[in-house]
Design a protein around this motif. Sequence first.
Motif, PDB file in Angstrom:
ATOM      1  N   ASN A 168       0.810  -1.228   0.000  1.00  0.00           N
ATOM      2  CA  ASN A 168       0.000   0.000   0.000  1.00  0.00           C
ATOM      3  C   ASN A 168       0.845   1.281   0.000  1.00  0.00           C
ATOM      4  O   ASN A 168       0.357   2.344   0.372  1.00  0.00           O
ATOM      5  CB  ASN A 168      -0.982   0.017   1.179  1.00  0.00           C
ATOM      6  CG  ASN A 168      -1.958  -1.139   1.119  1.00  0.00           C
ATOM      7  OD1 ASN A 168      -2.460  -1.480   0.060  1.00  0.00           O
ATOM      8  ND2 ASN A 168      -2.213  -1.759   2.258  1.00  0.00           N
ATOM      9  N   GLN A 169       2.093   1.156  -0.418  1.00  0.00           N
ATOM     10  CA  GLN A 169       2.960   2.331  -0.535  1.00  0.00           C
ATOM     11  C   GLN A 169       3.245   2.571  -2.021  1.00  0.00           C
ATOM     12  O   GLN A 169       3.559   1.640  -2.762  1.00  0.00           O
ATOM     13  CB  GLN A 169       4.270   2.124   0.219  1.00  0.00           C
ATOM     14  CG  GLN A 169       5.189   3.336   0.174  1.00  0.00           C
ATOM     15  CD  GLN A 169       6.385   3.184   1.112  1.00  0.00           C
ATOM     16  OE1 GLN A 169       6.291   2.509   2.143  1.00  0.00           O
ATOM     17  NE2 GLN A 169       7.501   3.790   0.769  1.00  0.00           N
ATOM     18  N   THR A 170       3.140   3.811  -2.457  1.00  0.00           N
ATOM     19  CA  THR A 170       3.296   4.149  -3.869  1.00  0.00           C
ATOM     20  C   THR A 170       4.733   4.519  -4.197  1.00  0.00           C
ATOM     21  O   THR A 170       5.390   5.241  -3.451  1.00  0.00           O
ATOM     22  CB  THR A 170       2.376   5.330  -4.239  1.00  0.00           C
ATOM     23  OG1 THR A 170       1.031   4.988  -3.907  1.00  0.00           O
ATOM     24  CG2 THR A 170       2.460   5.633  -5.726  1.00  0.00           C
ATOM     25  N   PHE A 171       5.214   3.985  -5.338  1.00  0.00           N
ATOM     26  CA  PHE A 171       6.558   4.289  -5.814  1.00  0.00           C
ATOM     27  C   PHE A 171       6.489   4.807  -7.246  1.00  0.00           C
ATOM     28  O   PHE A 171       5.762   4.255  -8.083  1.00  0.00           O
ATOM     29  CB  PHE A 171       7.443   3.032  -5.781  1.00  0.00           C
ATOM     30  CG  PHE A 171       7.767   2.555  -4.395  1.00  0.00           C
ATOM     31  CD1 PHE A 171       8.865   3.059  -3.715  1.00  0.00           C
ATOM     32  CD2 PHE A 171       6.964   1.609  -3.777  1.00  0.00           C
ATOM     33  CE1 PHE A 171       9.159   2.614  -2.428  1.00  0.00           C
ATOM     34  CE2 PHE A 171       7.245   1.168  -2.491  1.00  0.00           C
ATOM     35  CZ  PHE A 171       8.351   1.677  -1.811  1.00  0.00           C
ATOM     36  N   THR A 172       7.242   5.837  -7.533  1.00  0.00           N
ATOM     37  CA  THR A 172       7.324   6.348  -8.892  1.00  0.00           C
ATOM     38  C   THR A 172       8.174   5.406  -9.744  1.00  0.00           C
ATOM     39  O   THR A 172       8.914   4.557  -9.216  1.00  0.00           O
ATOM     40  CB  THR A 172       7.962   7.743  -8.925  1.00  0.00           C
ATOM     41  OG1 THR A 172       9.336   7.637  -8.491  1.00  0.00           O
ATOM     42  CG2 THR A 172       7.209   8.714  -8.015  1.00  0.00           C
ATOM     43  N   GLU A 210      -8.873  -9.405  -3.085  1.00  0.00           N
ATOM     44  CA  GLU A 210      -7.751  -9.656  -2.188  1.00  0.00           C
ATOM     45  C   GLU A 210      -6.627  -8.627  -2.368  1.00  0.00           C
ATOM     46  O   GLU A 210      -5.946  -8.273  -1.415  1.00  0.00           O
ATOM     47  CB  GLU A 210      -7.205 -11.063  -2.428  1.00  0.00           C
ATOM     48  CG  GLU A 210      -8.237 -12.145  -2.101  1.00  0.00           C
ATOM     49  CD  GLU A 210      -7.798 -13.523  -2.541  1.00  0.00           C
ATOM     50  OE1 GLU A 210      -8.478 -14.494  -2.174  1.00  0.00           O
ATOM     51  OE2 GLU A 210      -6.781 -13.646  -3.257  1.00  0.00           O
ATOM     52  N   GLY A 211      -6.430  -8.165  -3.597  1.00  0.00           N
ATOM     53  CA  GLY A 211      -5.385  -7.180  -3.847  1.00  0.00           C
ATOM     54  C   GLY A 211      -5.092  -7.020  -5.323  1.00  0.00           C
ATOM     55  O   GLY A 211      -5.681  -7.685  -6.174  1.00  0.00           O
ATOM     56  N   GLU A 212      -4.165  -6.120  -5.633  1.00  0.00           N
ATOM     57  CA  GLU A 212      -3.800  -5.858  -7.020  1.00  0.00           C
ATOM     58  C   GLU A 212      -2.529  -5.020  -7.069  1.00  0.00           C
ATOM     59  O   GLU A 212      -2.134  -4.394  -6.084  1.00  0.00           O
ATOM     60  CB  GLU A 212      -4.924  -5.094  -7.731  1.00  0.00           C
ATOM     61  CG  GLU A 212      -5.196  -3.724  -7.114  1.00  0.00           C
ATOM     62  CD  GLU A 212      -6.267  -2.944  -7.828  1.00  0.00           C
ATOM     63  OE1 GLU A 212      -6.261  -2.968  -9.079  1.00  0.00           O
ATOM     64  OE2 GLU A 212      -7.099  -2.312  -7.151  1.00  0.00           O
ATOM     65  N   ILE A 213      -1.886  -5.027  -8.225  1.00  0.00           N
ATOM     66  CA  ILE A 213      -0.814  -4.078  -8.498  1.00  0.00           C
ATOM     67  C   ILE A 213      -1.519  -2.856  -9.078  1.00  0.00           C
ATOM     68  O   ILE A 213      -2.008  -2.872 -10.194  1.00  0.00           O
ATOM     69  CB  ILE A 213       0.212  -4.630  -9.503  1.00  0.00           C
ATOM     70  CG1 ILE A 213       0.760  -5.974  -9.030  1.00  0.00           C
ATOM     71  CG2 ILE A 213       1.341  -3.614  -9.698  1.00  0.00           C
ATOM     72  CD1 ILE A 213       1.551  -5.914  -7.757  1.00  0.00           C
ATOM     73  N   LYS A 214      -1.580  -1.813  -8.310  1.00  0.00           N
ATOM     74  CA  LYS A 214      -2.421  -0.667  -8.641  1.00  0.00           C
ATOM     75  C   LYS A 214      -1.603   0.463  -9.268  1.00  0.00           C
ATOM     76  O   LYS A 214      -0.488   0.756  -8.844  1.00  0.00           O
ATOM     77  CB  LYS A 214      -3.105  -0.156  -7.371  1.00  0.00           C
ATOM     78  CG  LYS A 214      -4.197   0.873  -7.606  1.00  0.00           C
ATOM     79  CD  LYS A 214      -4.921   1.178  -6.291  1.00  0.00           C
ATOM     80  CE  LYS A 214      -6.067   2.156  -6.495  1.00  0.00           C
ATOM     81  NZ  LYS A 214      -6.774   2.414  -5.215  1.00  0.00           N
ATOM     82  N   THR A 215      -2.197   1.082 -10.287  1.00  0.00           N
ATOM     83  CA  THR A 215      -1.600   2.260 -10.913  1.00  0.00           C
ATOM     84  C   THR A 215      -2.265   3.505 -10.357  1.00  0.00           C
ATOM     85  O   THR A 215      -3.492   3.616 -10.371  1.00  0.00           O
ATOM     86  CB  THR A 215      -1.798   2.243 -12.443  1.00  0.00           C
ATOM     87  OG1 THR A 215      -1.206   1.058 -12.983  1.00  0.00           O
ATOM     88  CG2 THR A 215      -1.152   3.464 -13.084  1.00  0.00           C
ATOM     89  N   LEU A 216      -1.463   4.421  -9.857  1.00  0.00           N
ATOM     90  CA  LEU A 216      -1.975   5.711  -9.411  1.00  0.00           C
ATOM     91  C   LEU A 216      -1.501   6.740 -10.422  1.00  0.00           C
ATOM     92  O   LEU A 216      -0.314   7.078 -10.476  1.00  0.00           O
ATOM     93  CB  LEU A 216      -1.477   6.060  -8.010  1.00  0.00           C
ATOM     94  CG  LEU A 216      -2.169   5.277  -6.870  1.00  0.00           C
ATOM     95  CD1 LEU A 216      -1.517   3.912  -6.705  1.00  0.00           C
ATOM     96  CD2 LEU A 216      -2.119   6.045  -5.574  1.00  0.00           C
ATOM     97  N   ARG A 217      -2.419   7.171 -11.257  1.00  0.00           N
ATOM     98  CA  ARG A 217      -2.079   8.036 -12.379  1.00  0.00           C
ATOM     99  C   ARG A 217      -1.299   9.268 -11.922  1.00  0.00           C
ATOM    100  O   ARG A 217      -1.716   9.988 -11.017  1.00  0.00           O
ATOM    101  CB  ARG A 217      -3.350   8.458 -13.115  1.00  0.00           C
ATOM    102  CG  ARG A 217      -3.091   9.164 -14.440  1.00  0.00           C
ATOM    103  CD  ARG A 217      -4.395   9.403 -15.183  1.00  0.00           C
ATOM    104  NE  ARG A 217      -5.076   8.148 -15.490  1.00  0.00           N
ATOM    105  CZ  ARG A 217      -4.792   7.395 -16.545  1.00  0.00           C
ATOM    106  NH1 ARG A 217      -3.816   7.759 -17.367  1.00  0.00           N
ATOM    107  NH2 ARG A 217      -5.473   6.286 -16.775  1.00  0.00           N
ATOM    108  N   GLY A 218      -0.160   9.465 -12.569  1.00  0.00           N
ATOM    109  CA  GLY A 218       0.674  10.610 -12.245  1.00  0.00           C
ATOM    110  C   GLY A 218       1.570  10.411 -11.033  1.00  0.00           C
ATOM    111  O   GLY A 218       2.400  11.264 -10.729  1.00  0.00           O
TER     112      GLY A 218
END
Length: 229
Positions: A168-172, A210-218
Amino acid sequence: MKSILVVEDEPTISRVLKVYLEKNGYLVIQAYSGKEALQSFKGQSPDLVLLDVMLPDGDGWSVLTEIRRESTCPVIMLTALGDVDYRLKGLASGADDYISKPFIGEEVVARIHAVLRRSNTVFDSGKTKYYGSLKINLSSHTVYLHGQEVKFTPRDLSLFLFLVDYPNQTFTREQLIENVWGIDYDGSDRAVDLAIKRIRKSLDQWSAKEGEIKTLRGLGYQFCVYEKK
């Protein structure tokens, strides 16, 4: 001693690579065609393949495809074709790195060192994590989905386990390249997108609940989990 399968149809180039690699402590297996490459790969199980794209009986893409059908052995593509589309094609097909000719022998050795280092990364937590039907052993760096082992290329596995280590942590893209590809990586950041695409395909049977590899646009990517036990 680590063994390197050098697939190069130009005898002079093959000899130069052999000298540099043996000087750095590698055992070198030489092949000069796609057919010979696959025979050597199956018969001798090298630790890494240095694979030329242009071969007399076909191309390196087909050899790479055959290797990926049965193995996650690291593969570095070697070619005179410097166009970015060829670089991306190699990465999309499961290659771990890409070197354009003309090359410097020391660069090839350094790239091989880096790829092998990534593929041999050991996670010391000794923990097994469960996310619904997904089981991830951070000690043996293995992944199981519905009881079946999920096969990743070494780089894709390194990327996936890095994301798993920070749920649940976002990485560029830039952060992922620095932590997974290494700060010496000089390719396109689209390599991250292609790796994520392959990882998602490998996990396509994982429940979205259960979960996913999520894309957070930008922003980037994250290993997003909803259910953990």
